[in-house]
Design an enzyme around this catalytic site. Structure first.
Site, short mmCIF file in Angstrom:
data_model
loop_
_atom_site.label_atom_id
_atom_site.label_comp_id
_atom_site.label_asym_id
_atom_site.label_seq_id
_atom_site.Cartn_x
_atom_site.Cartn_y
_atom_site.Cartn_z
N TYR A 180 4.54 -47.60 57.20
CA TYR A 180 4.24 -46.38 57.97
C TYR A 180 2.98 -46.62 58.80
CZ TYR A 180 8.01 -44.42 55.25
OH TYR A 180 9.24 -44.20 54.71
N GLY A 236 9.01 -44.50 39.47
CA GLY A 236 9.73 -43.74 40.49
C GLY A 236 11.11 -43.35 40.02
N ARG A 237 12.07 -44.28 40.18
CA ARG A 237 13.47 -43.95 39.89
C ARG A 237 13.69 -43.48 38.46
NH1 ARG A 237 15.18 -49.46 42.55
NH2 ARG A 237 13.09 -49.84 41.74
N ARG A 243 -2.45 -46.35 48.78
CA ARG A 243 -1.31 -47.14 48.32
C ARG A 243 -1.00 -48.24 49.33
NH1 ARG A 243 4.96 -45.57 46.70
NH2 ARG A 243 4.62 -46.36 44.63
N GLN A 270 0.07 -36.97 48.50
CA GLN A 270 0.16 -38.19 49.31
C GLN A 270 0.27 -37.81 50.79
OE1 GLN A 270 3.67 -40.82 49.67
NE2 GLN A 270 2.37 -42.47 48.93
C1 LIG Z 1 14.02 -41.41 46.44
C2 LIG Z 1 12.77 -42.17 46.72
C3 LIG Z 1 11.79 -41.61 47.51
C4 LIG Z 1 10.59 -42.28 47.73
N1 LIG Z 1 9.60 -41.66 48.45
C5 LIG Z 1 8.38 -42.24 48.56
C6 LIG Z 1 7.30 -41.54 49.15
O1 LIG Z 1 7.41 -40.39 49.56
N2 LIG Z 1 6.11 -42.19 49.22
C7 LIG Z 1 5.94 -43.48 48.75
O2 LIG Z 1 4.84 -44.03 48.83
N3 LIG Z 1 6.95 -44.14 48.16
C8 LIG Z 1 8.15 -43.54 48.03
N4 LIG Z 1 9.15 -44.19 47.36
C9 LIG Z 1 8.84 -45.42 46.63
C10 LIG Z 1 8.47 -45.06 45.17
O3 LIG Z 1 7.24 -44.38 45.11
C11 LIG Z 1 8.37 -46.31 44.29
O4 LIG Z 1 7.44 -47.17 44.87
C12 LIG Z 1 9.70 -47.02 44.15
O5 LIG Z 1 10.70 -46.12 43.70
C13 LIG Z 1 9.59 -48.19 43.17
O6 LIG Z 1 9.25 -47.73 41.88
P1 LIG Z 1 10.37 -47.69 40.73
O7 LIG Z 1 10.87 -49.10 40.60
O8 LIG Z 1 9.64 -47.20 39.50
O9 LIG Z 1 11.44 -46.77 41.19
C14 LIG Z 1 10.39 -43.55 47.17
C15 LIG Z 1 11.40 -44.14 46.41
C16 LIG Z 1 12.57 -43.47 46.16
C17 LIG Z 1 13.61 -44.08 45.28
#
Ligand SMILES: Cc1cc2nc3c(=O)[nH]c(=O)nc-3n(C[C@H](O)[C@H](O)[C@H](O)COP(=O)(O)O)c2cc1C
Length: 388
Positions: free
Chosen positions: A192, A331-332, A241, A108
């Site tokens: 961003y 993600g989480r 994205r 990414q």
């Molecule tokens: C610790 C953390 C770091 C993240 N870093 C990024 C990132 O580097 N790039 C991005 O597009 N989204 C980032 N996100 C957003 C996640 O990709 C994702 O969209 C978000 O956690 C929601 O998905 P989930 O409900 O499955 O956790 C981050 C989220 C978390 C919790």
């Protein structure tokens, strides 16, 4: 054998994915810390990160954490870059480990724009954006010493500087190709730099990069076109994205539904690898216009759709079975369940999704590579036999 659709194979960019589960891009800030936070060594991937990705390589597709490709695009302590040969070599080790496990991996590409802090930018001592609109003071940014500090007023990029940022993306893409990445995800979400160009809230430019939807889209289009023209990747290996519903980074514009439908339609014409939509509202919803859903995007975008935010196995399965999305991104849950695919396949219990204190507060392995894989008990195997 599970008959879950999320575990069925799917093709992206001519490559077969072993299932439809996607590891979300997650900034975990584990690049080697050195004493000087501005040392680019601390922006280089390491063996610990290789272990983290390898642990999660039963996913069909891995999208790496956000990775900066420009000096002024950087702004998160110990997050990685892909700007040098050494960084390329370091990423290559990760790519090789992921490939050995049968997964595919896209890097990414990230430029933080106004969400960065000038303390990172040794040469220019400034932050940049589409226009000189800062985030509201209620939002904070992280300094190079990881302190929460007030956002700064960004300097609008000149047209020449925009071209230079496009060139940085192209340079990064060439390095990504050398490292063996299967493709690139352009981070155009979460407020961003690219999102700052796309959204009317942050783009007040009067030149060819502002105003009409076509003009606000031009920057993203030139990045994709630049990478394709350079020969680094064909368009079907470039995903992107978007987060039309989100408030992260003080975002949200009244015309987002219209704008992002336009963006999806234009990217469809470019035949990109996929559209990665943060359609779930669990990360905040600005409420200024109707939320954009995967079903809305499906009407205008012909390629694969990845859905994300707040997914469970059941919701993801429903999204795929209904035809709204093709791939489901976690993600989480993936932070705390490195073997998420195996847990889904065997109906094993999940660790609860990782809480905030595990996101990036720790250094080293703690909260990163020390989440256990599920060990089935004899009871589980009895249950499985009874199910057969
Ligand atoms: C610790 C953390 C770091 C993240 N870093 C990024 C990132 O580097 N790039 C991005 O597009 N989204 C980032 N996100 C957003 C996640 O990709 C994702 O969209 C978000 O956690 C929601 O998905 P989930 O409900 O499955 O956790 C981050 C989220 C978390 C919790």
């Amino acid at each position: 054998m599970s008959n879950l659709q999320i575990l069925s194979k799917f093709t992206v960019g001519g490559q077969e994915l072993q299932n439809r589960v996607v590891l979300a891009p997650l900034t975990r800030a584990r690049c080697t810390p050195t004493e000087d936070p501005l040392d680019t060594v601390s922006r280089t991937p390491n063996d610990l990160m290789a272990t983290y990705y390898e642990q999660r390589a039963s996913a069909g597709l891995i999208i790496t954490e956000a990775t900066a490709v420009s000096e002024e695009g950087y702004g998160w302590l110990n997050s990685p870059e892909l700007r040098t040969e050494a960084q390329m070599e370091a990423w290559k080790k990760i790519v090789d480990k992921v490939h050995a496990k049968g997964s595919k991996i896209y890097v990414q590409f990230w430029n933080m724009g106004r969400q960065a802090h000038s303390s990172f930018h040794v040469e220019s001592q400034r932050v940049v954006s589409a226009s000189d609109i800062p985030m509201a003071d209620s939002f904070k940014v992280k300094s190079s010493t990881f302190e929460d500090v007030p956002p700064e007023t960004p300097v609008p990029l000149t047209v020449d500087e925009i071209q230079s940022v496009v060139a940085d993306f192209v340079h990064g893409a060439k390095l990504a190709r050398q490292a063996g990445f299967d493709g690139i995800e352009i981070h155009s979400a979460n407020g961003y730099l690219i999102d700052q160009f796309l959204q009317s809230k942050t783009n007040k430019r009067a030149d060819q990069y502002g105003g009409s939807m076509e003009n606000r889209f031009r920057f993203l289009k030139e990045i994709v076109q630049g990478i394709v023209d350079s020969g680094a990747y064909p368009s079907n290996r470039i995903g992107f994205r978007i987060s039309p519903n989100g408030v992260f980074g003080d975002m949200g514009s009244e015309d987002n539904a219209q704008m992002f439908t336009f963006v999806a339609a234009e990217m469809s014409k470019l035949k990109v690898a996929y559209l990665h939509l943060m359609d779930g509202l669990g990360f905040g919803y600005h409420g200024l216009c109707p939320a954009v859903t995967a079903a809305d995007i499906r009407k205008v975008f012909d390629g694969p759709i990845i859905c994300n935010v707040g997914l469970t196995k059941e919701i993801a399965e429903g999204m795929i079975r209904s035809g709204a999305a093709d791939l489901a991104c976690f993600g989480r849950l993936y932070i705390s369940n490195p073997d998420l695919v195996e847990r889904f396949a065997n109906d094993w219990p999940l660790e609860p999704e990782a809480a905030y204190q595990h996101w990036w507060q720790h250094v080293g392995a703690k909260g990163y590579t020390d989440w256990p894989t599920y060990k089935p008990s004899e009871e589980d195997s009895d249950d499985a036999q009874n199910d057969e």
